[in-house]
Write an enzyme that holds these catalytic residues in place. Sequence first.
Site, PDB file in Angstrom:
ATOM      1  N   SER A  15      20.149  64.568  27.095  1.00 48.58           N
ATOM      2  CA  SER A  15      21.349  65.381  26.882  1.00 48.58           C
ATOM      3  C   SER A  15      21.015  66.827  26.495  1.00 48.58           C
ATOM      4  CB  SER A  15      22.194  64.763  25.775  1.00 48.58           C
ATOM      5  OG  SER A  15      22.529  63.441  26.096  1.00 48.58           O
ATOM      6  N   GLY A  16      20.129  66.997  25.525  1.00 44.78           N
ATOM      7  CA  GLY A  16      19.810  68.340  25.045  1.00 44.78           C
ATOM      8  C   GLY A  16      19.021  69.133  26.069  1.00 44.78           C
ATOM      9  N   THR A  42      18.293  58.895  26.902  1.00 47.29           N
ATOM     10  CA  THR A  42      18.717  57.661  26.233  1.00 47.29           C
ATOM     11  C   THR A  42      20.226  57.475  26.308  1.00 47.29           C
ATOM     12  OG1 THR A  42      16.856  57.797  24.719  1.00 47.29           O
ATOM     13  CG2 THR A  42      18.705  56.416  24.028  1.00 47.29           C
ATOM     14  N   CYS A  43      20.980  58.511  26.029  1.00 51.98           N
ATOM     15  CA  CYS A  43      22.441  58.377  25.964  1.00 51.98           C
ATOM     16  C   CYS A  43      23.006  57.809  27.268  1.00 51.98           C
ATOM     17  CB  CYS A  43      23.060  59.745  25.663  1.00 51.98           C
ATOM     18  SG  CYS A  43      24.846  59.734  25.809  1.00 51.98           S
ATOM     19  N   CYS A  48      24.356  55.368  24.573  1.00 49.57           N
ATOM     20  CA  CYS A  48      25.816  55.482  24.371  1.00 49.57           C
ATOM     21  C   CYS A  48      26.652  55.002  25.560  1.00 49.57           C
ATOM     22  CB  CYS A  48      26.197  56.940  24.116  1.00 49.57           C
ATOM     23  SG  CYS A  48      25.007  57.870  23.164  1.00 49.57           S
ATOM     24  N   LYS A  51      26.229  51.276  26.531  1.00 47.56           N
ATOM     25  CA  LYS A  51      26.734  50.549  25.341  1.00 47.56           C
ATOM     26  C   LYS A  51      28.254  50.466  25.360  1.00 47.56           C
ATOM     27  CE  LYS A  51      28.131  52.629  22.086  1.00 47.56           C
ATOM     28  NZ  LYS A  51      27.318  53.306  21.084  1.00 47.56           N
ATOM     29  N   TYR A  99      23.752  64.436  36.773  1.00 47.64           N
ATOM     30  CA  TYR A  99      22.850  65.257  35.962  1.00 47.64           C
ATOM     31  C   TYR A  99      21.891  66.030  36.866  1.00 47.64           C
ATOM     32  CZ  TYR A  99      23.993  64.002  31.169  1.00 47.64           C
ATOM     33  OH  TYR A  99      24.625  63.901  29.959  1.00 47.64           O
ATOM     34  N   GLY A 178      20.920  47.052   9.993  1.00 50.02           N
ATOM     35  CA  GLY A 178      22.319  47.128   9.577  1.00 50.02           C
ATOM     36  C   GLY A 178      22.926  48.468   9.936  1.00 50.02           C
ATOM     37  N   TYR A 180      23.887  51.562  13.155  1.00 44.07           N
ATOM     38  CA  TYR A 180      24.763  51.660  14.330  1.00 44.07           C
ATOM     39  C   TYR A 180      24.424  50.618  15.400  1.00 44.07           C
ATOM     40  CZ  TYR A 180      26.294  56.551  13.337  1.00 44.07           C
ATOM     41  OH  TYR A 180      26.838  57.692  12.808  1.00 44.07           O
ATOM     42  N   GLU A 184      26.723  47.447  16.446  1.00 43.24           N
ATOM     43  CA  GLU A 184      27.410  47.519  17.745  1.00 43.24           C
ATOM     44  C   GLU A 184      26.990  46.364  18.654  1.00 43.24           C
ATOM     45  OE1 GLU A 184      28.255  52.322  17.980  1.00 43.24           O
ATOM     46  OE2 GLU A 184      26.573  51.528  19.097  1.00 43.24           O
ATOM     47  N   ARG A 201      18.458  44.074   5.414  1.00 43.12           N
ATOM     48  CA  ARG A 201      17.723  44.044   4.148  1.00 43.12           C
ATOM     49  C   ARG A 201      18.553  44.441   2.927  1.00 43.12           C
ATOM     50  NH1 ARG A 201      13.619  49.209   4.931  1.00 43.12           N
ATOM     51  NH2 ARG A 201      15.189  50.809   5.247  1.00 43.12           N
ATOM     52  N   THR A 313      23.955  62.443  20.352  1.00 44.10           N
ATOM     53  CA  THR A 313      23.996  63.203  21.600  1.00 44.10           C
ATOM     54  C   THR A 313      24.718  64.552  21.464  1.00 44.10           C
ATOM     55  OG1 THR A 313      23.884  61.200  22.899  1.00 44.10           O
ATOM     56  CG2 THR A 313      24.876  63.106  23.976  1.00 44.10           C
ATOM     57  N   ALA A 343      31.428  57.780  15.263  1.00 46.28           N
ATOM     58  CA  ALA A 343      32.090  56.476  15.384  1.00 46.28           C
ATOM     59  C   ALA A 343      31.050  55.386  15.524  1.00 46.28           C
ATOM     60  CB  ALA A 343      32.995  56.466  16.616  1.00 46.28           C
ATOM     61  N   HIS A 438      55.263  58.388  16.083  1.00 45.96           N
ATOM     62  CA  HIS A 438      55.718  57.027  15.799  1.00 45.96           C
ATOM     63  C   HIS A 438      56.013  56.265  17.083  1.00 45.96           C
ATOM     64  CE1 HIS A 438      57.478  53.889  13.376  1.00 45.96           C
ATOM     65  NE2 HIS A 438      58.534  53.883  14.168  1.00 45.96           N
ATOM     66  N   GLU A 443      49.755  57.439  12.393  1.00 47.68           N
ATOM     67  CA  GLU A 443      50.797  58.082  11.577  1.00 47.68           C
ATOM     68  C   GLU A 443      50.555  57.842  10.084  1.00 47.68           C
ATOM     69  OE1 GLU A 443      54.914  56.424  11.804  1.00 47.68           O
ATOM     70  OE2 GLU A 443      54.017  54.973  13.177  1.00 47.68           O
TER      71      GLU A 443
HETATM   72  P1  NDP Z   1      20.074  53.427  11.893  1.00 47.21           P
HETATM   73  O1  NDP Z   1      19.302  54.446  11.182  1.00 47.21           O
HETATM   74  O2  NDP Z   1      21.547  53.596  12.061  1.00 47.21           O
HETATM   75  O3  NDP Z   1      19.848  52.020  11.209  1.00 47.21           O
HETATM   76  C1  NDP Z   1      18.577  51.481  11.023  1.00 47.21           C
HETATM   77  C2  NDP Z   1      18.739  50.191  10.244  1.00 47.21           C
HETATM   78  O4  NDP Z   1      17.480  49.553  10.151  1.00 47.21           O
HETATM   79  C3  NDP Z   1      19.248  50.419   8.841  1.00 47.21           C
HETATM   80  O5  NDP Z   1      20.152  49.403   8.539  1.00 47.21           O
HETATM   81  C4  NDP Z   1      17.973  50.318   8.010  1.00 47.21           C
HETATM   82  O6  NDP Z   1      18.204  49.857   6.714  1.00 47.21           O
HETATM   83  C5  NDP Z   1      17.213  49.265   8.786  1.00 47.21           C
HETATM   84  N1  NDP Z   1      15.768  49.329   8.617  1.00 47.21           N
HETATM   85  C6  NDP Z   1      14.964  50.376   8.827  1.00 47.21           C
HETATM   86  N2  NDP Z   1      13.681  50.036   8.609  1.00 47.21           N
HETATM   87  C7  NDP Z   1      13.676  48.733   8.271  1.00 47.21           C
HETATM   88  C8  NDP Z   1      12.660  47.820   7.925  1.00 47.21           C
HETATM   89  N3  NDP Z   1      11.384  48.167   7.887  1.00 47.21           N
HETATM   90  N4  NDP Z   1      13.025  46.551   7.620  1.00 47.21           N
HETATM   91  C9  NDP Z   1      14.322  46.166   7.648  1.00 47.21           C
HETATM   92  N5  NDP Z   1      15.318  47.013   7.957  1.00 47.21           N
HETATM   93  C10 NDP Z   1      15.003  48.267   8.276  1.00 47.21           C
HETATM   94  O7  NDP Z   1      19.328  53.269  13.296  1.00 47.21           O
HETATM   95  P2  NDP Z   1      19.727  52.544  14.644  1.00 47.21           P
HETATM   96  O8  NDP Z   1      18.460  52.005  15.181  1.00 47.21           O
HETATM   97  O9  NDP Z   1      20.882  51.628  14.461  1.00 47.21           O
HETATM   98  O10 NDP Z   1      20.221  53.775  15.524  1.00 47.21           O
HETATM   99  C11 NDP Z   1      19.350  54.909  15.717  1.00 47.21           C
HETATM  100  C12 NDP Z   1      20.147  56.183  15.765  1.00 47.21           C
HETATM  101  O11 NDP Z   1      20.870  56.224  16.967  1.00 47.21           O
HETATM  102  C13 NDP Z   1      21.174  56.307  14.646  1.00 47.21           C
HETATM  103  O12 NDP Z   1      20.678  57.054  13.583  1.00 47.21           O
HETATM  104  C14 NDP Z   1      22.346  56.963  15.290  1.00 47.21           C
HETATM  105  O13 NDP Z   1      22.375  58.317  14.909  1.00 47.21           O
HETATM  106  C15 NDP Z   1      22.125  56.824  16.769  1.00 47.21           C
HETATM  107  N6  NDP Z   1      23.179  55.976  17.338  1.00 47.21           N
HETATM  108  C16 NDP Z   1      24.466  56.412  17.303  1.00 47.21           C
HETATM  109  C17 NDP Z   1      25.464  55.642  17.800  1.00 47.21           C
HETATM  110  C18 NDP Z   1      26.874  56.124  17.744  1.00 47.21           C
HETATM  111  O14 NDP Z   1      27.084  57.321  17.535  1.00 47.21           O
HETATM  112  N7  NDP Z   1      27.865  55.261  17.881  1.00 47.21           N
HETATM  113  C19 NDP Z   1      25.210  54.338  18.398  1.00 47.21           C
HETATM  114  C20 NDP Z   1      23.828  53.949  18.362  1.00 47.21           C
HETATM  115  C21 NDP Z   1      22.865  54.752  17.862  1.00 47.21           C
HETATM  116  P3  NDP Z   1      18.706  50.818   5.523  1.00 47.21           P
HETATM  117  O15 NDP Z   1      20.119  51.190   5.852  1.00 47.21           O
HETATM  118  O16 NDP Z   1      18.616  49.950   4.337  1.00 47.21           O
HETATM  119  O17 NDP Z   1      17.791  51.981   5.503  1.00 47.21           O
END
Ligand code: NDP
Length: 461
Positions: A15-16, A42-43, A48, A51, A99, A178, A180, A184, A201, A313, A343, A438, A443
């Site tokens: 994208s960039g 990637t996007c 994105c 997905k 693209y 835990g 995004y 998702e 975790r 992105t 989101a 409405h 609202e």
């Molecule tokens: P995130 O940073 O959102 O989440 C990573 C997760 O992995 C967190 O829950 C983190 O825990 C956990 N984690 C990291 N290291 C470990 C470990 N060693 N052991 C166990 N758990 C671990 O990354 P994602 O991979 O989900 O997404 C990457 C990026 O892509 C995001 O930052 C986001 O900006 C982008 N993205 C955006 C989307 C959107 O706009 N809808 C959709 C998908 C991706 P903890 O929280 O405790 O640190």
Amino acid sequence: MSSFDFDLFVIGGGSGGVRAARVAASLGKKVGIAEEFRYGGTCVIRGCVPKKLFVYASQFHEGFEDAAGFGWTVGESSFDWRKLVEAKDKEIARLEGLYRKGLENNKAEMFDSRALLVDAHTVRLTKTGQTFTAERIIIAVGGTPNIHAALPGHELCISSNEAFDLPALPKSILIAGGGYIAVEFANIFHGLGVETTLIYRGAEILSRFDNDMRHGLHEAMVAKGIHIRCHDVIEAVTRSEDGLHARTKQGDTLIVDTIMLALGRDPNTKDLGLEAVGVEVNGRGAIVVDDFSRTSVRSIFALGDVTDRVQLTPVAIHEAMCFIETEYKNNPTIPDHKLIATAVFSQPEIGTVGLSEEEASSTYDEVEIYRAQFRPMKATLSGRAEKTIMKLVVNAADRKVLGAHILGHDAGEMAQLLGITLKAGCTKDDFDRTMAVHPTAAEELVTMYTPSYRIKNGVRI
Ligand code: NDP
């Protein structure tokens, strides 16, 4: 007349990178761009866009169920994973074509190859060995899923890269993380009929979001039948005849068909020649840049996920446009990373902008929380037990809206518009003066007249 082969050479066609290359070329600059995989990055190729297509696919199942409440009888339905993947591939190929066309139409020269830095003004294509010089170089090579090399058996797991093209839909999946991607995909796989477990975790999923959104989504996911294990991590993965065995910290062994790791994404900076040229990287391998996306080498710039500023992105695209303004339009422009609306395409969605209740109450003396929780109108006839949560976080001193958070249908769409209001510095009084549309869910955002509660010096009153 420039003595360089190119005015600008961009490494990375996501994208960039594509935005910077295309716009620079449209301004008459001689531009080269190299991409080792597929244009769109990637996007478009494995993020994105596919997905969101998969999110749509995974929602039909509930739609068929809900239809009954509105008088419809839906016949027997079935789902064909291969058909979805093929349709997705076709759409992604179309977008990649657009693209490429955008670059071609503006006369940017595309190279389908990995490119490396040779010196401050030179790149080398690994495919042909050709070298090119450029007055400016942009590195926009993005990120790559963290493979969690420390986990025994990590090589048996997939990442989001593979999730889009699995040869068959698994019967069961364990998703680690835990954030995004984990959240998702847990919703996507569950919606497609896969027995889904998420293992995280921490105490609650989506650690960087407002607590209300986190708890509300957690409850909604569990109510749908998604298993969520907090305070737990996978400690080892092995393969057996009955599937993959994941041994967890809590002492359980989970047996599933597929394990997906969604543990963050790392900057894609390995073997790019950065060290030799003197481009500084930080401890996470991200390229260090100044406000204007300049690296430690004056002629080299970096944009997007590779800089690990905000991995989104639209942020990479914005950084590219700021580069163009600064370098080619004599209008120095610093990317604005404040108040980015975002989101989570979970089911229900989360849409959010600004400070969470927790962040605001630890920053401001007194904050007012306006909160509404209700059953969306559609659920009245469908009978689906679900709730929408809307929340405004307001600074009591000047009435500025500091944060807006929504859990519910179309929350992402609403977040985009709320992003404008927060960016414009709207106060709660501006919201109050706005006439409602409405009947909509949105609202509620302009009809929450009295605070649900206040938080003064960190204490709820
Ligand atoms: P995130 O940073 O959102 O989440 C990573 C997760 O992995 C967190 O829950 C983190 O825990 C956990 N984690 C990291 N290291 C470990 C470990 N060693 N052991 C166990 N758990 C671990 O990354 P994602 O991979 O989900 O997404 C990457 C990026 O892509 C995001 O930052 C986001 O900006 C982008 N993205 C955006 C989307 C959107 O706009 N809808 C959709 C998908 C991706 P903890 O929280 O405790 O640190």
